[in-house]
Design a protein around this motif. Structure first.
Motif, PDB file in Angstrom:
ATOM      1  N   THR A 166       0.945  -1.201   0.224  1.00 16.35           N
ATOM      2  CA  THR A 166      -0.250  -0.095   0.014  1.00 16.35           C
ATOM      3  C   THR A 166       0.771   1.252  -0.133  1.00 16.35           C
ATOM      4  N   MET A 167       0.597   2.089  -1.062  1.00 16.69           N
ATOM      5  CA  MET A 167       1.626   3.357  -1.268  1.00 16.69           C
ATOM      6  C   MET A 167       0.695   4.642  -1.098  1.00 16.69           C
ATOM      7  N   SER A 168       1.336   5.556  -0.454  1.00 14.25           N
ATOM      8  CA  SER A 168       0.852   6.912  -0.461  1.00 14.25           C
ATOM      9  C   SER A 168       1.069   7.738  -1.903  1.00 14.25           C
ATOM     10  N   VAL A 169       0.161   8.212  -2.701  1.00 15.81           N
ATOM     11  CA  VAL A 169       0.527   8.904  -3.880  1.00 15.81           C
ATOM     12  C   VAL A 169       0.209  10.361  -3.520  1.00 15.81           C
ATOM     13  N   ALA A 170       1.093  11.242  -3.987  1.00 19.73           N
ATOM     14  CA  ALA A 170       1.119  12.588  -3.435  1.00 19.73           C
ATOM     15  C   ALA A 170       0.246  13.213  -4.795  1.00 19.73           C
ATOM     16  N   PRO A 171      -0.246  14.496  -4.949  1.00 23.11           N
ATOM     17  CA  PRO A 171      -0.560  14.956  -6.133  1.00 23.11           C
ATOM     18  C   PRO A 171       0.648  15.469  -6.917  1.00 23.11           C
ATOM     19  N   GLY A 172       0.414  15.129  -8.212  1.00 21.41           N
ATOM     20  CA  GLY A 172       1.550  15.327  -9.028  1.00 21.41           C
ATOM     21  C   GLY A 172       2.534  14.571  -9.135  1.00 21.41           C
ATOM     22  N   GLN A 173       2.433  13.200  -8.619  1.00 19.06           N
ATOM     23  CA  GLN A 173       3.434  12.123  -8.329  1.00 19.06           C
ATOM     24  C   GLN A 173       3.441  11.232  -9.133  1.00 19.06           C
TER      25      GLN A 173
END
Length: 146
Positions: free
Chosen positions: A85-92
């Motif tokens: 499970t990964m956290s995706v930031a805006p614009g990544q």
């Protein structure tokens, strides 16, 4: 009164369209392994041939599983080679590479400083002299002639 209301409505609609939208994220998965592979992102399964790109990913937590299907006669055995499970930031941008040995390498990059972004481009501009002299010519008015 109608003219003022129409004018305000037009200005509001123009300002709404002119505002930048949210920065979208992207997940790219490339497979150098020749085995049949499936990708499961947030519970949805996709078949992976060579490259899989998913645009417009919402920011937040995402569950990503990579499953290899090994064939033994008429049976297929599922082998999970990556589950996270990964956290995706805006614009990544998330790049997931599967090498020939079946090892998974995950790289994340922020495309905030995109080379196509006009505000953050690198023009090699020097405030004192203008553009930098990249070909080491002397500034003795020979105009590039030696």
């Amino acid at each position: 009164m109608k003219q003022i209301f129409t004018f305000i409505a037009v200005l509001f609609s123009i300002s709404t369209f002119a505002a930048p939208g949210p920065k979208t994220s992207k997940i790219s998965i490339s497979n150098s392994n020749r085995t049949e592979t499936q990708v499961r992102i947030d519970g949805v399964t996709y078949n992976l041939n060579n490259t899989f790109v998913m645009d417009n990913i919402r920011s937040g937590n995402h569950t990503i599983s990579i499953i290899q299907l090994e064939k033994f006669g008429f049976r297929k055995i599922q082998k999970t080679i990556y589950n996270s499970t990964m956290s995706v930031a805006p614009g990544q941008m998330v790049n997931i590479d599967i090498n020939r040995n079946g090892q998974v390498v995950v790289k994340t990059a922020s495309n905030v400083n995109s080379p196509f972004d006009r505000n953050d481009r690198n023009d090699h501009y020097n405030d004192n002299k203008g553009y930098n002299d990249h070909d080491n010519r002397n500034n003795n008015n020979n105009y590039g002639r030696h």
